[in-house]
Design an enzyme around this catalytic site. Structure first.
Site, PDB file in Angstrom:
ATOM      1  N   GLY A  76       1.064   6.728  -0.348  1.00  0.00           N
ATOM      2  CA  GLY A  76       0.871   5.547  -1.170  1.00  0.00           C
ATOM      3  C   GLY A  76      -0.556   5.413  -1.686  1.00  0.00           C
ATOM      4  N   HIS A  77      -1.079   4.166  -1.630  1.00  0.00           N
ATOM      5  CA  HIS A  77      -2.357   3.864  -2.274  1.00  0.00           C
ATOM      6  C   HIS A  77      -3.565   4.281  -1.444  1.00  0.00           C
ATOM      7  CE1 HIS A  77      -4.714   1.932  -5.370  1.00  0.00           C
ATOM      8  NE2 HIS A  77      -5.366   1.214  -4.471  1.00  0.00           N
ATOM      9  N   ILE A  78      -3.370   4.638  -0.171  1.00  0.00           N
ATOM     10  CA  ILE A  78      -4.499   5.034   0.661  1.00  0.00           C
ATOM     11  C   ILE A  78      -4.266   6.452   1.172  1.00  0.00           C
ATOM     12  CG2 ILE A  78      -5.876   4.511   2.701  1.00  0.00           C
ATOM     13  CD1 ILE A  78      -5.265   1.630   2.382  1.00  0.00           C
TER      14      ILE A  78
ATOM     15  N   LEU B 150       0.811  -1.217   0.000  1.00  0.00           N
ATOM     16  CA  LEU B 150       0.000   0.000   0.000  1.00  0.00           C
ATOM     17  C   LEU B 150       0.841   1.262   0.000  1.00  0.00           C
ATOM     18  CD1 LEU B 150      -2.933  -0.977   2.379  1.00  0.00           C
ATOM     19  CD2 LEU B 150      -2.855  -1.022  -0.119  1.00  0.00           C
TER      20      LEU B 150
ATOM     21  N   ASP C  10       2.363   5.812  -4.875  1.00  0.00           N
ATOM     22  CA  ASP C  10       1.509   4.630  -4.982  1.00  0.00           C
ATOM     23  C   ASP C  10       2.308   3.493  -5.611  1.00  0.00           C
ATOM     24  OD1 ASP C  10      -0.514   2.725  -5.781  1.00  0.00           O
ATOM     25  OD2 ASP C  10      -1.984   4.334  -5.630  1.00  0.00           O
TER      26      ASP C  10
END
Length: 260
Positions: free
Chosen positions: A240-242, A152, A212
């Protein structure tokens, strides 16, 4: 619980019943609990509908029709009809962002506005971090946590404490529990063509992490800035992804829409 062509669909609703609607679509491998820290703000000005996406680990049907088909747009048609909504704003994250974009491409007349968090289907997908994380998985729960955090990507640099920090830990534990007991999708998410993106006419806000490890968000930003010059695109550094901290920005975006 709504009846659709793909089976029952679970929706949590809150906010004034007569307020403008907004539909929330979470990312893959999760459910509408993803919006726990957001809905209280958005429900002050909107009627919020948090949908458990079919085929994901929520309370909706396990159906997973082909992403290349019109099936997900038909499913959202049924959801909106069941809620008595003709046209609505969408907030979508990752897979949910893809679903919202797909619906906007196929049903532009039903989409008032798009707020997208790390949307899939625009930039290239990455696989290196996922492959590397597999080496950590055999090392018990500690290794699984490390793999989850690695894939993540880095968390936002801002420090949190107290109740917010506890919520983040609970959120991470819940997601890890899901990932340990969930069959991930193996079907690649289709990439939207230049022509499809160029013809989107709904106002769009896109927020993504610059680091990400799942999606190439820099590629996402370049394509959107070229093909959708009116879209507001933000890459959050060291994230990152969150992403976090987006609730107020999305609230302003949704509220501005109601003043047009």
């Amino acid at each position: 619980m709504l009846s659709t062509r793909q089976g029952d669909t679970f929706v949590v609703s809150c906010g004034p019943p007569d307020a403008p609607p907004v539909v929330l679509l979470h990312g893959g491998g999760f459910n509408s609990a993803a919006w726990l820290s957001d809905v209280a703000d958005w429900a002050q000005t909107h009627r919020v509908y948090a949908v458990d996406v079919i085929g994901e680990p929520g309370l909706s049907a396990p159906s997973r029709p082909s992403l290349e088909s019109d099936a997900y747009a038909e499913w959202l048609d049924d959801v909106l009809d069941g809620l008595g909504i003709t046209r609505t704003a969408f907030v979508g994250a990752s897979l949910g962002g893809w679903l919202a974009l797909d619906f906007a491409v196929r049903r532009p007349e039903r989409v008032a506005r798009l707020a997208l968090l790390v949307p899939a289907g625009i930039g290239r997908q990455k696989h290196g971090a996922l492959i590397a994380s597999l080496f950590l998985v055999p090392f018990g729960k500690k290794g699984q946590r490390a793999a989850y955090r690695f894939v993540l990507g880095p968390a936002p640099a801002s420090k949190v404490s107290g109740a917010e920090a506890a919520l983040h830990r609970d959120f991470a534990d819940y997601l890890l529990l899901i990932l340990m007991n969930y069959r991930m999708r193996r079907e690649r998410l289709p990439v939207f063509t230049d022509e499809q993106l160029r013809h989107l006419d709904a106002p769009m806000l896109v927020i993504a992490g610059a680091k990400d490890r799942i999606l190439d968000t820099h590629h996402t930003a370049r394509r959107l800035r070229h093909l959708c010059p009116d879209a507001a695109v933000t890459l959050l550094p060291d994230t990152g992804h969150i992403p976090t901290g987006y609730a107020e920005t999305i609230q302003r975006f949704l509220t501005d829409a109601d003043q047009e």
